[in-house]
Scaffold this motif. Structure first.
Motif, PDB file in Angstrom:
ATOM      1  N   LEU A   1       0.839  -1.198   0.000  1.00  0.00           N
ATOM      2  CA  LEU A   1       0.000   0.000   0.000  1.00  0.00           C
ATOM      3  C   LEU A   1       0.878   1.254   0.000  1.00  0.00           C
ATOM      4  O   LEU A   1       0.586   2.249  -0.667  1.00  0.00           O
ATOM      5  N   LYS A   2       2.004   1.181   0.748  1.00  0.00           N
ATOM      6  CA  LYS A   2       2.939   2.294   0.725  1.00  0.00           C
ATOM      7  C   LYS A   2       3.556   2.438  -0.655  1.00  0.00           C
ATOM      8  O   LYS A   2       3.783   3.557  -1.127  1.00  0.00           O
ATOM      9  N   ALA A   3       3.814   1.314  -1.319  1.00  0.00           N
ATOM     10  CA  ALA A   3       4.378   1.385  -2.667  1.00  0.00           C
ATOM     11  C   ALA A   3       3.406   2.066  -3.614  1.00  0.00           C
ATOM     12  O   ALA A   3       3.810   2.826  -4.492  1.00  0.00           O
ATOM     13  N   VAL A   4       2.095   1.829  -3.417  1.00  0.00           N
ATOM     14  CA  VAL A   4       1.101   2.501  -4.255  1.00  0.00           C
ATOM     15  C   VAL A   4       1.130   4.006  -4.000  1.00  0.00           C
ATOM     16  O   VAL A   4       1.069   4.818  -4.929  1.00  0.00           O
ATOM     17  N   ALA A   5       1.259   4.416  -2.712  1.00  0.00           N
ATOM     18  CA  ALA A   5       1.339   5.845  -2.408  1.00  0.00           C
ATOM     19  C   ALA A   5       2.579   6.460  -3.044  1.00  0.00           C
ATOM     20  O   ALA A   5       2.526   7.557  -3.613  1.00  0.00           O
ATOM     21  N   TYR A   6       3.711   5.737  -2.981  1.00  0.00           N
ATOM     22  CA  TYR A   6       4.925   6.232  -3.621  1.00  0.00           C
ATOM     23  C   TYR A   6       4.719   6.398  -5.114  1.00  0.00           C
ATOM     24  O   TYR A   6       5.170   7.368  -5.718  1.00  0.00           O
TER      25      TYR A   6
END
Lengths: 240, 80, 125, 89, 161, 110
Positions: free
Chosen positions: B26-31
């Motif tokens: 999910l953090k990778a999606v935000a990045y």
């Protein structure tokens, strides 16, 4: 910490590579002959496409055949995605949506998104924009409705998978007919001006460019809508 | 102003490395949303308004939603 | 200006290498899809960079002044429109292909209960 | 005068963008990261509008509107996923 | 009748985003506005007489100008002081609300969130749950006076009554 | 000229607020406090500068930019609170961030 060291090594390598490359590269100020042809001819000139927007003129007139087949590729990609999801049993669920504040926000933003997408598509031959861009923007509206309310709310409002497929087919059929009609009228495939009018009652419509833009707007928007409708089925229930 | 594009892309290099090594998807999606913003600014400097309109709809609007859907249907944490 | 161009070119190369590393090495299928998205984005930027012109204050390829003078102005300052036209369809089709792969990943999750490539390879053993 | 001012503003907004960026990377929880991503995307919209003033070109401005319009989409999606587990219900 | 306010709003938005008003813009804008009204009108507007009342719009503009100057300035200075000094006393408290209309509640919630120092965590029909940077009191009535009484007063004038 | 000066003043206010918000997001130590600092960064740091951009564009005669930046400034006031609210709701409901005084915890919602 290990991550930071690797990251700084990568950045230093990029800077060193740039220092090495800077003696070989020189920025180019002149224009290609082909690019100059497009810029000169898109509105005036002998091979005019009748549109001041050069990118749309290339997309639907000069390189119209490319775009026609790319539309077919898009159609194939979406159809194959739909066919993968064909026999999945739908799970019954109680639609709850998200919080009330989000619901009201989604309503307002959805209206503005719809209007802005229509602006982008209708003015595709005058200002930047066009069918692909407007269609992708249009597909954000059902996405917002799905997350704010639920999938069932979208279906209750009348936009289910079958209707989206119908809208999509209408768009694609319009593109195909508008592309084939010049053959009947004695021109070549996807010919633009001299078959279609450049101006209609004093308004610039750029031949078939605005027609193509509107049809592509519907087709792309409805295509991505189908995808998100299928994707929003909840998991669980009986195993496929 | 052309130099700004270099700065944006240098930030994008750092961000792409972080996307590749992040284990929380999910953090990778935000990045990748922020990565899309940097690419968008680069396109601004390169004078491509048509591509900006297509890219903003795909990157900011549809792609983040699609990836959160996929993460919600698979697993959130990646096991290295 | 030359150094900025070189920095852009080497940054693009670095992002291509990093995203290819992510596609090849990371085990999770969803992570592979995200990396592929980065890869296609940066390829589009590289294609558009080919059409850029190093004039002062370049113009987007849209005619604003409908006269011959406006056309001359456009030819003097506008960037090359052809790469941009080719990129637009590439972006939209790229999303459609991403959707297809995402559907594949979801189906693999449904069938096998995992999207880790290492576990998927050993499934039949 | 405007050009000099725009250079200075780019520097300040870029500095605060970098600070948000550090929080995006550091963020101990996922919500911190998403909050920082939200702030960065609004910064991007502002810098885009400043660029369109710098180039005196109105075609470049429209993209910023959509960035502002859809900045909250990631927040809502991630919040719904974190609370409900499913996005489509 | 219910689609008329939405149609007008959509047409104005179309002209603003386009930035010009040639005949082509007006014709396509009218088409878009009618379609938008037919699609969205049922869901956005419950009472068209209220939405078309100019007195409410004037009240809204007056509230907007007061909000972005006076109220925002006070709250910003307070939070900036706290950023520099670092003293905080946070908590989520329950505050009763009295407005009933959907858009009035949305306006109150957004006004609370946009004022630095308070964030609406959740809002249902009777209570708002507000995250407050400095919990001065836990008494509901006093908290209501501190946080949202003024917003509610204006929201009632704009959307209700 | 006067419009440009007003616009630059608004942009300068925005720059200061944005920087303070970015500092605050590092100085505070829990998520909810960072949310308040981020509000300073969005309303003070984005809403006023977007209005300032509108003033400068009006001086230069770029009318589409004026309309778009005013619309974007109004949309900042509509969309970002929805996002902040969603994040705060998720942090409290999914128990990502713990807080001592929390009257929302345990309450039923629809």
């Amino acid at each position: 910490m290990k991550k930071l060291i690797t990251l700084s090594i990568i950045l230093l390598a990029v800077l060193a590579g740039a220092y090495y490359l800077s003696s070989y590269l020189a920025p180019r100020a002149e224009l290609n002959a082909l690019g100059e042809f497009y810029l000169r001819n898109s509105y005036f000139g002998e091979h005019s496409a009748g549109s001041p927007e050069v990118v749309t003129a290339i997309l639907w007139d000069y390189r119209g055949l490319d775009t026609y087949f790319e539309t077919a590729v898009l159609f194939m990609a979406i159809i194959s995605a739909v066919s993968i999801f064909r026999n999945i049993p739908s799970v019954s669920f109680h639609p709850r949506g998200f919080t009330n504040i989000t619901k009201t926000g989604v309503k307002i933003v959805g209206l503005i998104t719809f209007v802005a997408a229509a602006t982008t598509a209708f003015h595709g031959h005058i200002t930047p924009g066009g069918g692909f861009q407007g269609g992708s923007m249009l597909a954000v509206v059902p996405l917002l409705v799905i997350v704010g309310f639920s999938k069932k709310a979208l279906e209750k409002a009348g936009l289910n998978k079958e209707r989206a497929l119908v809208i999509r087919t209408i768009g694609l059929l319009t593109i195909a007919l508008a592309a084939f009609y010049p053959l009947l009228a004695g021109g070549r495939f996807m010919q633009n001006l001299s078959i279609y009018p450049k101006e209609l009652y004093g308004m610039l419509v750029s031949g078939s460019l605005s027609l193509f833009n509107m049809a592509e707007f519907l087709a792309v928007g409805a295509g991505f809508t189908i995808i998100f409708l299928l994707l929003s089925n909840p998991e669980g229930g009986s195993e496929a | 102003m052309f130099e700004l594009a270099a700065v944006f892309l240098l930030c994008a290099v750092a961000l792409s490395y972080l996307i590749v090594t992040e284990t929380d998807l999910l953090k990778a999606v935000a990045y990748s949303g922020v990565f899309g913003g940097l690419i968008l600014l680069t396109l601004y400097v390169l004078m491509a308004p048509d591509v900006i309109l297509a890219y903003v709809a795909i990157s900011v609007g549809l792609s983040t939603g699609l990836m959160v859907f996929v993460v919600s249907k698979t697993t959130r944490h990646e096991v290295v | 200006m030359t150094f900025a161009l070189a920095l852009i070119v080497s940054s693009i190369a670095a992002i291509i290498i990093i995203s290819l590393y992510g596609i090849a090495v990371r085990p999770n299928l969803v992570k592979k899809i995200i990396c592929l998205g980065i890869f296609s984005d940066i390829i589009n930027v590289a294609v558009i960079l080919l059409g850029y012109r190093a004039v002062k204050n370049p113009l987007p390829p849209v005619l604003t002044d409908y006269s011959q003078k406006g056309v001359e102005e456009l030819v003097r300052g506008a960037v090359d429109p052809l790469p941009q036209a080719l990129t637009i369809t590439a972006i939209v089709i790229g999303l459609a292909i991403t959707v297809l792969m995402a559907y594949g990943a979801i189906h693999i999750q449904r069938k096998y209960g995992t999207v880790d490539v290492r576990k998927l390879v050993r499934w039949e053993e | 005068m405007i050009e000099t001012a725009i250079y200075v503003l780019f520097a300040i907004y870029g500095l605060s963008g970098v600070l948000y960026f550090i929080r995006l990377i550091k963020g101990p929880t996922i919500v911190d990261s998403i909050l920082a991503a939200d702030c960065v995307s609004l910064d991007v919209a502002l810098i885009a509008l400043l660029l369109s003033i710098y180039y005196k070109n109105s075609f470049l401005a429209v993209g910023a509107l959509f960035l502002v319009l859809w900045a909250f989409i990631l927040d809502v999606f991630a919040a719904k996923y974190l609370t409900r587990g499913e996005v489509g219900t | 009748m219910r689609f008329l306010p939405v149609t007008l709003l959509a047409f104005i938005l179309y002209i603003i985003i386009t930035g010009s008003a040639t005949p082509y813009d007006i014709i396509t804008g009218a088409i878009t506005a009618v379609v938008a009204g037919l699609l969205f009108g049922r869901y956005l507007v419950k009472n068209p007489q209220k939405a078309l009342n100019p007195a409410r719009w004037v009240a809204m503009v007056a509230y907007f100008i007061k909000y972005i100057t006076v109220i925002e300035l006070k709250a910003h200075l307070d939070v900036i002081k706290r950023i520099i000094s670092g003293e905080t006393n946070p908590g989520i408290i329950k505050v009763p609300i009295t407005v009933k209309d959907e858009y009035a509640k949305f306006l109150v919630a957004n006004s609370i969130t946009n004022t630095p120092g308070t964030v609406t965590v959740y809002m249902d029909d009777e209570y708002a749950y507000v995250n407050w940077i400095d919990v001065k009191t836990r008494d509901p009535d006093e908290a209501r006076r501190e946080i949202l009484e003024e917003f509610e007063k204006h929201a009632k004038r704009i959307f209700e009554g | 000229m006067i419009l440009t000066v007003i616009g630059l003043i608004l942009l300068a206010i925005g720059a200061v607020c944005d920087l303070l918000g970015a500092i605050g997001i590092h100085r505070f130590n829990t998520f909810y406090l960072r949310l308040h600092a981020a509000t300073v960064g969005t309303v003070g740091g984005k809403f006023y500068p977007l209005l300032g951009v509108a003033f400068i564009a009006a001086e230069q005669g770029l009318w589409p930019v004026v309309g778009i930046s005013v619309l974007a400034a109004l949309l900042v006031l509509v969309t970002t609170p929805v996002g902040s609210h969603a994040l705060a709701y998720a942090a409290s409901k999914a128990r990502i961030v713990e807080m001592e005084l929390d009257e929302f915890r345990g309450e039923e919602d629809v």
